[in-house]
Design an enzyme around this catalytic site. Sequence first.
Site, PDB file in Angstrom:
ATOM      1  N   ASP A 137       0.851  -1.050  -0.021  1.00 47.67           N
ATOM      2  CA  ASP A 137      -0.015   0.153  -0.013  1.00 47.67           C
ATOM      3  C   ASP A 137       0.886   1.221  -0.065  1.00 47.67           C
ATOM      4  O   ASP A 137       0.214   2.289  -0.243  1.00 47.67           O
ATOM      5  CB  ASP A 137      -1.093   0.011   1.064  1.00 47.67           C
ATOM      6  CG  ASP A 137      -0.228  -0.249   2.378  1.00 47.67           C
ATOM      7  OD1 ASP A 137       0.660  -0.892   2.645  1.00 47.67           O
ATOM      8  OD2 ASP A 137      -0.837   0.091   3.545  1.00 47.67           O
ATOM      9  N   HIS A 138       2.246   1.048   0.123  1.00 50.33           N
ATOM     10  CA  HIS A 138       2.989   2.288   0.124  1.00 50.33           C
ATOM     11  C   HIS A 138       3.924   2.391  -1.210  1.00 50.33           C
ATOM     12  O   HIS A 138       4.573   3.422  -1.390  1.00 50.33           O
ATOM     13  CB  HIS A 138       4.062   2.376   1.453  1.00 50.33           C
ATOM     14  CG  HIS A 138       3.281   2.481   2.552  1.00 50.33           C
ATOM     15  ND1 HIS A 138       3.311   3.601   3.409  1.00 50.33           N
ATOM     16  CD2 HIS A 138       2.514   1.613   3.168  1.00 50.33           C
ATOM     17  CE1 HIS A 138       2.482   3.339   4.439  1.00 50.33           C
ATOM     18  NE2 HIS A 138       1.796   2.300   4.454  1.00 50.33           N
ATOM     19  N   ASP A 179       2.592   3.858   9.944  1.00 45.43           N
ATOM     20  CA  ASP A 179       3.178   2.290  10.076  1.00 45.43           C
ATOM     21  C   ASP A 179       4.038   1.961  11.162  1.00 45.43           C
ATOM     22  O   ASP A 179       5.223   1.769  10.881  1.00 45.43           O
ATOM     23  CB  ASP A 179       3.475   1.656   8.822  1.00 45.43           C
ATOM     24  CG  ASP A 179       2.341   1.415   7.817  1.00 45.43           C
ATOM     25  OD1 ASP A 179       2.028   2.835   7.295  1.00 45.43           O
ATOM     26  OD2 ASP A 179       2.119   0.496   7.362  1.00 45.43           O
TER      27      ASP A 179
END
EC number: 3.1.26.11
Length: 309
Positions: A65-66, A212
């Site tokens: 997702d990054h 995160d």
Amino acid sequence: MLDICLLGCGGSLPTSDRNLTSLLISYNGRKILIDCGEGTQVSMKEIAWGFKDIDVICFTHYHADHVMGLTGLLLTIANSGRIDPLTIIGPEGLREVVKGLTVVAPFFPYEIELIELDSKCSDNFLDKVFKIEDVEIFALPVDHSIECLSYSVRVNRKRKFDVNKAKANEVPLKIWNELQRGKEITYENKLYVPDMVLGESRKGIKITYCTDTRPVDSLHKFAYKSDLFVCEGMYGEEEKKEKAVDKKHMIFSEAAGIAKAAEVKELWLTHFSPALSEPEKYLENAKEIFENTHIGSDRKIKIINFENN
């Protein structure tokens, strides 16, 4: 003046109203991108800030997702006419990740320079990792399920030229301009340095981005006095703390605790779980601890000006 845009505020999976995580910083014709999740270039097209001037891309870590927006973004940058080198910064493993993501697009009209950082979690700051003109980028290892970094972007403000100081130090008029630009000059067998003509240091601008991670004490100092602290709030509910501990994320109140301890000016919460459909419902959990907290949203923009000094 510095412009910031939260291009995407989603964590894990995109939703109908959230792209995945990415932050764009623009200053004096230079752009720094932190993380590049799916949808990054879609948001960039909507805000119309342009692609050609992206000089640096910083990755916090290599969960999908990054990073999954990188391939398309690099191609769009190529189509924008960029030929100057582009720098990508990230934890160890960067070369392997970029190589894998560019298999379908192996050729670009610009060089890609890679900077891999030692990202074992510790309480020690990493040194300045990159500098471009007046902008410096710092990184700090944080505590996630894989190696992960937090970034701080600091814009240094030039000191004012002090005519009275220059005259008091008997600095020849013909070398004032060069000293003002930061050069040391030897003139008529005497060394002149910039400090002889420049006034006091002036406050710059500081942006810190953290996602995160569990809270780590070193973040308090790393984010200290940030003008804007963009921090993950994966879960809003207090009862989700046990899950946050297990998954190495944070709840809203924990992010607010860091903001308070770091004495930042403003906190934006981001990187929301796909299950958190209405994060604003839990905003008070953060505001009770740090009042100037705001819920992030895709394409949320802020302009930060230098203080008048």
